[in-house]
Every structure is written in C-alpha cells, then in structure tokens.
Design a protein around this motif. Structure first.
Motif, mmCIF file in Angstrom:
data_model
loop_
_atom_site.group_PDB
_atom_site.id
_atom_site.type_symbol
_atom_site.label_atom_id
_atom_site.label_comp_id
_atom_site.label_asym_id
_atom_site.label_seq_id
_atom_site.Cartn_x
_atom_site.Cartn_y
_atom_site.Cartn_z
ATOM 1 N N CYS A 10 0.849 -1.208 0.000
ATOM 2 C CA CYS A 10 0.000 0.000 0.000
ATOM 3 C C CYS A 10 0.878 1.249 0.000
ATOM 4 C CB CYS A 10 -0.894 0.021 1.247
ATOM 5 S SG CYS A 10 -2.390 -0.941 1.078
ATOM 6 N N GLU A 11 1.914 1.229 0.843
ATOM 7 C CA GLU A 11 2.808 2.387 0.897
ATOM 8 C C GLU A 11 3.448 2.622 -0.469
ATOM 9 O OE1 GLU A 11 3.252 4.540 3.300
ATOM 10 O OE2 GLU A 11 1.769 3.495 4.511
ATOM 11 N N GLU A 12 3.862 1.542 -1.108
ATOM 12 C CA GLU A 12 4.483 1.670 -2.429
ATOM 13 C C GLU A 12 3.469 2.219 -3.438
ATOM 14 O OE1 GLU A 12 7.547 -2.074 -1.678
ATOM 15 O OE2 GLU A 12 5.871 -2.287 -3.079
ATOM 16 N N SER A 13 2.250 1.728 -3.353
ATOM 17 C CA SER A 13 1.217 2.185 -4.285
ATOM 18 C C SER A 13 0.901 3.658 -4.062
ATOM 19 C CB SER A 13 -0.058 1.346 -4.114
ATOM 20 O OG SER A 13 0.193 0.010 -4.454
ATOM 21 N N ALA A 36 2.856 5.887 -2.828
ATOM 22 C CA ALA A 36 3.983 6.689 -3.314
ATOM 23 C C ALA A 36 3.937 6.798 -4.835
ATOM 24 C CB ALA A 36 5.299 6.061 -2.851
ATOM 25 N N ALA A 37 3.586 5.692 -5.488
ATOM 26 C CA ALA A 37 3.521 5.712 -6.955
ATOM 27 C C ALA A 37 2.413 6.650 -7.424
ATOM 28 C CB ALA A 37 3.281 4.306 -7.479
ATOM 29 N N ALA A 38 1.264 6.613 -6.749
ATOM 30 C CA ALA A 38 0.159 7.489 -7.123
ATOM 31 C C ALA A 38 0.519 8.952 -6.872
ATOM 32 C CB ALA A 38 -1.098 7.112 -6.333
ATOM 33 N N GLU A 39 1.184 9.188 -5.755
ATOM 34 C CA GLU A 39 1.619 10.559 -5.436
ATOM 35 C C GLU A 39 2.548 11.089 -6.529
ATOM 36 O OE1 GLU A 39 1.321 12.269 -1.995
ATOM 37 O OE2 GLU A 39 1.805 13.929 -3.325
ATOM 38 N N ALA A 40 3.506 10.230 -6.926
ATOM 39 C CA ALA A 40 4.455 10.649 -7.967
ATOM 40 C C ALA A 40 3.716 10.917 -9.276
ATOM 41 C CB ALA A 40 5.523 9.578 -8.150
ATOM 42 N N GLY A 41 2.750 10.053 -9.599
ATOM 43 C CA GLY A 41 2.001 10.228 -10.839
ATOM 44 C C GLY A 41 1.181 11.510 -10.832
ATOM 45 N N LEU A 42 0.524 11.781 -9.712
ATOM 46 C CA LEU A 42 -0.300 12.988 -9.641
ATOM 47 C C LEU A 42 0.574 14.245 -9.631
ATOM 48 C CD1 LEU A 42 -3.044 11.776 -7.148
ATOM 49 C CD2 LEU A 42 -3.368 12.463 -9.525
ATOM 50 N N ALA A 43 1.744 14.126 -9.004
ATOM 51 C CA ALA A 43 2.667 15.272 -9.037
ATOM 52 C C ALA A 43 3.086 15.554 -10.478
ATOM 53 C CB ALA A 43 3.888 14.986 -8.167
ATOM 54 N N ALA A 44 3.317 14.477 -11.240
ATOM 55 C CA ALA A 44 3.688 14.644 -12.651
ATOM 56 C C ALA A 44 2.531 15.281 -13.420
ATOM 57 C CB ALA A 44 4.067 13.295 -13.244
ATOM 58 N N CYS A 45 1.311 14.844 -13.102
ATOM 59 C CA CYS A 45 0.132 15.429 -13.763
ATOM 60 C C CYS A 45 0.054 16.923 -13.489
ATOM 61 C CB CYS A 45 -1.148 14.759 -13.262
ATOM 62 S SG CYS A 45 -1.459 13.167 -13.997
ATOM 63 N N ARG A 46 0.338 17.271 -12.247
ATOM 64 C CA ARG A 46 0.248 18.684 -11.880
ATOM 65 C C ARG A 46 1.286 19.511 -12.633
ATOM 66 N NH1 ARG A 46 -0.399 20.486 -5.717
ATOM 67 N NH2 ARG A 46 1.623 19.534 -5.499
ATOM 68 N N GLU A 47 2.421 18.850 -12.914
ATOM 69 C CA GLU A 47 3.476 19.555 -13.652
ATOM 70 C C GLU A 47 3.229 19.536 -15.157
ATOM 71 O OE1 GLU A 47 5.911 21.280 -12.153
ATOM 72 O OE2 GLU A 47 4.904 20.761 -10.284
ATOM 73 N N GLY A 48 2.133 18.866 -15.575
ATOM 74 C CA GLY A 48 1.784 18.891 -16.994
ATOM 75 C C GLY A 48 1.995 17.580 -17.727
ATOM 76 N N THR A 49 2.585 16.578 -17.051
ATOM 77 C CA THR A 49 2.773 15.272 -17.697
ATOM 78 C C THR A 49 1.501 14.455 -17.489
ATOM 79 O OG1 THR A 49 5.111 15.376 -17.185
ATOM 80 C CG2 THR A 49 4.247 13.227 -17.837
ATOM 81 N N GLN A 50 0.665 14.391 -18.511
ATOM 82 C CA GLN A 50 -0.641 13.738 -18.347
ATOM 83 C C GLN A 50 -0.835 12.660 -19.400
ATOM 84 O OE1 GLN A 50 -3.138 17.194 -18.511
ATOM 85 N NE2 GLN A 50 -2.536 17.895 -16.479
ATOM 86 N N ASP A 51 0.253 11.981 -19.761
ATOM 87 C CA ASP A 51 0.146 10.957 -20.791
ATOM 88 C C ASP A 51 -0.500 9.694 -20.230
ATOM 89 O OD1 ASP A 51 2.225 9.382 -19.500
ATOM 90 O OD2 ASP A 51 3.592 10.926 -20.232
ATOM 91 N N ALA A 52 -0.746 8.761 -21.135
ATOM 92 C CA ALA A 52 -1.463 7.537 -20.750
ATOM 93 C C ALA A 52 -0.683 6.736 -19.711
ATOM 94 C CB ALA A 52 -1.726 6.685 -21.991
ATOM 95 N N VAL A 104 -4.422 -1.117 -4.232
ATOM 96 C CA VAL A 104 -4.881 -0.957 -2.850
ATOM 97 C C VAL A 104 -6.276 -1.546 -2.701
ATOM 98 C CG1 VAL A 104 -5.458 0.709 -1.046
ATOM 99 C CG2 VAL A 104 -3.467 1.099 -2.514
ATOM 100 N N LYS A 105 -7.110 -1.288 -3.693
ATOM 101 C CA LYS A 105 -8.490 -1.776 -3.595
ATOM 102 C C LYS A 105 -8.543 -3.298 -3.587
ATOM 103 C CE LYS A 105 -11.681 -2.246 -6.732
ATOM 104 N NZ LYS A 105 -12.698 -2.047 -7.765
#
Lengths: 69, 733
Positions: free
Chosen positions: B14-17, B19-35, B48-49
């Motif tokens: 869960c912690e790894e997931s 962290a991965a989601a946090e990194a992905g959303l941070a990238a989205c916020r910076e404009g990286t919104q690829d597939a 997690v689910k």
C-alpha cells in the motif's frame, strides 16, 4: 489439508463431510470436495453459507451438493 | 506464511502504491498527463483496492472504489485532466492514505463523506457532458457506454445506480453490473498451482469477475484426479465466464494483474481453455495432462466430467476487444526478495564481528612482524566489500521520506494559506532503514516550522519583492560517509533579536550573555523555546525543535542552522550512513583507550607556546586562530589512571557539539583512525553518562566510545568534570 483424512475415510460408504463451519473457502477445498464426490462411493457434504456461495460462484453447486443437502 | 505476514506485506505494498500514485499525480500537476502516467495512478489505486477487498477492509475498499471509478473515467479520456481535478485527486489520495493508516493501526476512519460526494460529482459532471446518461445521482441507471457499446440497445433499466451495493462487493470493479441489454463475451480462466501459493487465492479473482457482472458458465474439472491421486497444492480446475460487453479486456486483465502468468487467461469463445500446468514432479505422472490439452472450448462442447451451470447461456463467437492476446510482456523490473529484518540484523552483527576479527588478525600478524602481506590486504578489501554490501541491503532511498512532503505542504496550505513550491534533489540517496524510519518525525517538524515561521504570507512576500509562493528545497547527498539533508526555505530567516529577547524572557540565557549569531540561532533548540505569537496545531508549542534535535542526536547525527535575515534559513542534518559502524579516532588517555567519533572532530593539534592559557585555578582555554575554546582534559573526565599530560605534551582534539559549541579535548596521543563497530553499553552493561557505547579493538580490548555531546555539555556547564561522572566511566571501563 484434510486429504489424508478423506483417503482414510474411503471404503465405508459415502464420506460424510460436515463443512457447516467453513468460513473461508478456496480452490484447494473445492478441488478436495469435488474429488471426494467423484471418488468411490462419493461424499455427502453439509455446506456452510460460505461454501455454498463459493460453489455457486464457481458453477459447482449442483455437482457438490445435489442429493446431499 | 501466516495471515499476519501476508497482511504486513499488503500494507508495505500500500505504501508503495501510495507513493507511486503521489508521484504520478505530481507529474500530472506539472503537466505530464500521458497515458502511462494516468495508468500508473490507476493501477496504484487499484492495487490498494484489490488487497482491501481480500482482507475485508470495507471502508478502505469503498473509498478506493469511488476514487478508482473517477480515475477510470480519466484513463478512458471521458474526464479531462485539469488543475482542479488534479487537486481533487490529490486530496483523495491523502484521504486514501488516512484510510490505509486506519486499516493498519485500527485507528479512527477518516471522514470522507464530503470528498466522496465531490468524486461522484466529478463523475456526474462528466456524465452530463458526455450525454450518455450515466450520472450517479441522476438515477438513470444505464451503464456508462464502453468503447464497444452497442448502438442498437439503448433500453434503459429501471434500476437506479446503487453505489451502496457496489461498495458492498468484496472487490467491486470499475464498471457497474451488466444489464439485460449488454452483449456478453467469454473468458477462460485456469489458475495454476502458483496462484494458490503465498496467500493468493483464485476464488478472490473469480469474485471480482462476478462483481463486474461476470457469470460462471462452466467449470472444467476434467483433469481432477480421484482422491488417491489428488495433490491439493495443484490447480486442476478451469472456468469459463460470461462477461458483459461493458467490461473491457483491460479491466479483466487488471483483476489478474497480481498473479501474472500464474493464472492462464484466454479471451473469446473461440479461444481454448488455457492448458493445465502441473508442478513437477507430479506433472510427469499425471494422467490428466493429455486430457487437459484438449479441454473444451465452450460450455456446449464439454465432455462428460465438465460441470455446467444450469443458468448457462450461449456464448457469442467473439469478445468485444479480443486484441492483445499477445499482451505486452511485463516490464523487466529488477527482481527483489523480502527478507525478515531479524535475519538481516543477524547478518549485520556477524559482519561487525568479521570487521573486529579482521582487525585482530592484522594486529596479531603485526606482532609476528608480518605487517604487510598481499593476503592480508586482500582480506581487508574483501571484509570491507562484505561490510558495504551488507549495509547496502539495509539501505533505502530517502525518497520514501521526501514523498510524504507534498501532502504536508498541501495541509499547511489549507491551514495557513501559504502556498509553497517544493524542490527536491537527491531522492535516490540511500541511508540505513532505521535512520529512514526515524527521520520522518524531525523532518516533518522542520518543514512545518519552515512554513509556519519561516515563509511569509503572500502579501508580505510581495511587499518584500519576492514571488507570492514560497519555495522549500529538500536535498540529500553523501559526503564522507555521512548523509547531509538540507531543508531550506526562502522566507524571512531567523529574527535573532526576537529569538534572543524570547530566550532572555524565558530565562534560558542571561540578558548580558555574549552570544554569537550561531549560538543565538541554536537557542531555538532549547527546551520550551518558542517565538510563535500564538500556539497553533502546526508549531509554536515550544517542544518541537527540542525534540527535533534530540531525535537527530539519537540517530548519531547533528543539526546546524544557516540563516540570512530576509532571505531564508537552511537546516542541515548530518547523519551517519548506518547506526552499526562508524569512523573514529582511537586515542590514549592515561591507562585507557577511547574512541572519539569522527563526526564531532573538527581538527587536532599540538598547541604551541602560549596558545593554552590558564583560567582560574584549574581551567584552561585554547586560542584557535583568535577564538578561545575550553580545554577539557579527558584524563580527568573519565577518571583514567596514570599521570595527566600537560596540554603542550598532549594532543588537543577540537570537537563541535550541539549543545555547547566547540571545545578542545586533551588526550595523551592519537593511536589510529579507523572504522569501529558500535556495541550498545545499555545492552551489555548499563547506560553510562558520557559514554555512547563500546567497541572491540584489534587487540581484543574493549574501548569506550566517548559521548562527545554529553561529556562536553556537562563539563562546560559545571566548569570542571565531576568526580561522579569520572567514577561512572571508570567503572564502565
């Protein structure tokens, strides 16, 4: 696993299996019960709700319980 | 593997997931919104689910379900990513993290009702704009149109969309249950033996299939042997499921994502049931294998042993999305293995003994007049290599600590109104697992302190000619067997006049105390010190910075401050790479051998005439380039036997301490400088003031490790070292 007990119980008519207390059911248990049903004189199974649900999910309800419960 | 062990693995994942989601959303916020980025976020939340459902964490599963549903829409492109959505998703991630913590620690569940409503509203807004009538709250009930939706089947059902019932599903997936109008397609599933090991359970995945509307058509039990030949560890069964057209192949693959090739999948009614694969050695003697190769392809073609559900319906010839049969191979990620920490610690202990044994061997050979040999050099090199490898196993990247910072800043932004830009560097820098685990708390407080006290409000910043948003810089780097972690802000810096006045007011220092700028800065670490105008729940209780310093000291580290008024402050944490082995100077003091940790050593020198001056009856000061430092005779401080040496005949080691600044330790001589293995004195004897631990020297003798901070602080505070302290140290020696 209960396989040795099942094998030991063979030969004296259908193996009676009281599974009414089973709370968690996995593939291994389904295989054991199904094999018991198909071996020798078969088995009569008293299922718990969890077992019946698992059997329903896996399409094995009729084969496991028909004529037994 | 016990259930508790499996559960603990789930929480690690869960912690790894997260962290991965946090990194992905941070990238989205910076404009990286690829597939790839969006998929990574979706998969992290989905992971997690899946575990939450398997372990029965209903609240966690329920929240992830709603979160994941919105992410699914984003992934499929039906919801556009814009800044408000990213902020909403970040907030959802924070709450998801709280849910995970509550599940792990048994704490209170987060209040997620408002957030769930916002997530659902985001979906509903999407439904409204796309016009397919899938609004959650509108109650239209039609399933969201999949890519393969059938244009000829618009018939709506009367059933409203029932979120509650979906949440009750143990592993409900992204699409709602099928409607009568949906076309169906076939999926063949055959779990192999490996899918039943290590806590995996194929039935959980079948339940997920059922949760998305899947229905078992038949069970292939042709390979199942009679009891006498049964091996319970093997997987003998295969299933054919009918799935609604609204469920994509990708969604199904996600369900089996965890088990990889351990479950054979075949898509479409025309595809064959994946062949039976039995683990050796039983496979060779199994009579079932041949039969399994000709396993039936559909319910209608089943041979005698096949079990068919009474409600089985005919299967159309092709699935809606049959491609990707040759699914992309999983990324060739580095392989890893989980190790019981106790085993690893035993290895580290043994390596420590090896370091000692190697030093003893070198000493023995030296006594035999074999001071150098190729073999000895080789053993030394190998020992160091083994030691470094063993230590690296415990090492973890500091990025795991840094990854929590964005959330802290988000929370601070909502409570203080201060928006702070985060700059990170050196996230891959590794340090000991224990250090990592104990670093979170002091780091969190330093960040809160920087935002609460250091960084000004947007208005103040603009008035000072700064950007409205503050900047917080976190960095980590290796330097000479130490790790430097810097927390720098571009705020107002430390107001030294105010700090000094506050310290005087609280009686921490005298009003006429001649303090340097560094000493005034260090006052913020004093117990009970706070300049906060009001106590907030962020900082300002006057306990935090004291605890921060203690935490860092407990880790064998130090904390220093550099502050420029109006331009910001930088807190630098200097930490050891490991808590087990360190570098030190081996010194002679009377009849004792002591170790002075190198982390405190600034320089060592033999004073020239006139550089040491008497002060009072028994005190002396060393003049180091115009600055006077107290001379502290270690001989007297530790109660060593033999005659003490005069400063001019001995060696002065200038050390830097947290509490008492610099001082000069007087020793007889420096013998060596080497790595030493730290042995806890508490464990083997008892805690002794002024002693940080013990080590075993190359000649087998035990040497005490000097607690430089404690010893110097005590000596400076009392003027001279007390006889009681010396008595304690002598007893330990």
């Amino acid at each position: 696993m209960l396989l040795p007990e099942f094998v030991a119980a063979m030969g004296g008519g259908p193996i009676p299996v009281d599974a009414s207390g089973a709370e968690e059911v996995g593939q291994a248990m389904l295989q054991l019960l199904l094999s018991a049903r198909r071996t020798g004189e078969g088995a009569t199974i008293l299922p718990s709700p969890a077992l019946r649900e698992a059997a329903r999910l896996t399409g094995l309800e009729a084969e496991l319980f028909d004529g037994t419960a | 593997m016990t259930a508790d062990e499996i559960l603990s693995i789930f929480f690690v994942e869960c912690e790894e997931s997260l962290a991965a989601a946090e990194a992905g959303l941070a990238a989205c916020r910076e404009g990286t919104q690829d597939a790839d980025t969006v998929n990574a976020i979706f998969r992290a939340v989905h992971s997690v689910k899946g575990g939450a459902g398997a372990f029965g964490f209903a609240a966690l599963q329920g929240f992830t379900h709603t979160f994941e549903t919105l992410l699914s829409d984003v992934r499929e492109g039906s919801v556009a990513i814009d800044p408000p959505l990213v902020e909403l998703l970040l907030r959802a991630l924070d709450t998801l993290s709280d849910h995970v913590n509550a599940a792990r620690d048994g704490g209170e569940l987060p209040d997620d009702a408002a957030l769930l409503a916002r997530l659902e509203a985001a979906q509903a807004a999407n439904a409204g704009s796309s016009g397919n009538g899938a609004g959650n709250e509108a109650g239209t009930g039609a399933a969201p149109a999949p890519a393969e939706a059938q244009a000829g089947d618009p018939a709506p059902t009367d059933d409203p969309f029932d979120l509650g019932s979906l949440l009750d599903d143990i592993a409900g997936d992204i699409e709602p249950a099928t409607t009568a109008a949906d076309p169906v397609w076939a999926l063949h599933v055959r779990p192999h033996a490996a899918a039943m090991r290590n806590g995996s359970e194929p039935l959980l995945m079948l339940r997920e299939l059922a949760a998305v509307g899947g229905e078992c058509l038949s069970c292939d039990a042709a390979a199942l042997p009679p009891l006498e030949g049964l091996d319970c560890a093997q997987g003998y069964l295969g299933w054919t499921f009918a799935l609604p057209g609204s469920v994509s192949e990708a969604a199904v693959r996600d369900i089996f994502d965890f088990v990889g090739d351990d479950v054979g999948l075949a898509f479409g009614a025309d595809a064959a049931m994946p062949p039976l694969t039995l683990d050796l050695p039983r496979a060779a003697e199994s009579p079932a294998e041949d039969r399994a190769d000709s396993a039936p392809q559909s319910a209608g073609a089943a041979p005698a042993p096949q079990t068919t559900t009474p409600a089985a319906s005919p299967v159309p010839p092709a699935p809606p999305a049959p491609q990707a049969a040759a699914a992309s191979a999983p990324a060739a990620a580095g392989q890893s293995i989980r190790i019981d920490l106790a085993k690893l610690d035993r290895l580290i202990d043994t390596v420590g003994e090896l370091v000692i044994a190697q030093a003893m061997l070198a000493q023995r050979l030296s006594g035999e007049r074999v001071s150098t040999s190729d073999e000895l050099a080789m053993i030394e090199g190998l020992t160091r290599g083994i030691q470094e490898s063993a230590m690296s196993i415990r090492a973890q990247p500091i990025g795991s600590v840094f990854s929590r910072v964005p959330r802290i800043l988000r929370e601070l932004a909502s409570t203080t109104g201060k928006h702070v830009r985060l700059e990170l560097s050196g996230e891959a820098t590794e340090l000991d697992k224990t250090v990592i685990e104990r670093l979170g708390e002091p780091l969190t407080h330093l960040i809160r302190n920087a935002v609460d006290h250091g960084i000004e409000t947007a208005e103040e910043r603009l008035a000072a000619g700064k950007p409205a948003d503050g900047t917080l810089t976190l960095s980590a780097e290796h330097r000479a067997n130490r790790i430097l972690i810097r927390i720098a802000d571009d705020g107002r810096g430390i107001d030294r006049a105010r700090v000094f006045a506050k310290a005087v007011e609280k009686g921490i220092v005298a009003a006429d105390a001649p303090l340097s700028r560094e000493e005034i800065d260090a006052l913020i670490f004093a117990p009970g010190f706070s300049t906060a105008q009001s106590v907030s729940n962020i900082s300002g209780r006057g306990v935090g910075m004291d605890v921060v310093r203690q935490n860092v000291k407990d880790l064998g580290g130090r904390i220093t401050i550099e502050s420029v008024e109006g331009r910001g402050a930088t807190f630098t944490l200097t930490l050891p790479l490991t808590l087990a082995i360190s570098d030190g100077m081996i010194v002679n003091v009377g009849d004792q051998v002591l170790v002075v940790p190198l982390a405190h050593v600034v320089e060592s020198l033999r004073p020239g005439p006139g550089e040491v001056q008497g002060l009072g009856t028994d005190r002396a000061m060393l003049n180091v380039r115009g600055r006077f430092l107290p001379v502290l005779p270690l001989h007297r401080m530790v109660g060593a036997g033999g005659e003490p040496v005069a400063p001019e005949q001995g060696v002065l080691i200038v050390v830097d301490t947290e509490a008492a600044g610099k001082a000069a330790l007087l020793v007889d001589a420096i013998c060596d400088q080497r790595q030493f293995v730290i042995k806890s004195l508490d464990t083997h004897f008892r805690q002794v003031e002024g002693v940080a631990g013990a080590t075993i020297l190359g000649d087998g003798r035990v040497a005490l490790i000097v607690d430089v901070d404690g010893l110097v602080a005590r000596a400076v505070a009392t003027g001279t070292p007390s006889g009681a302290l010396a008595e304690q140290v002598r007893e330990a020696a």
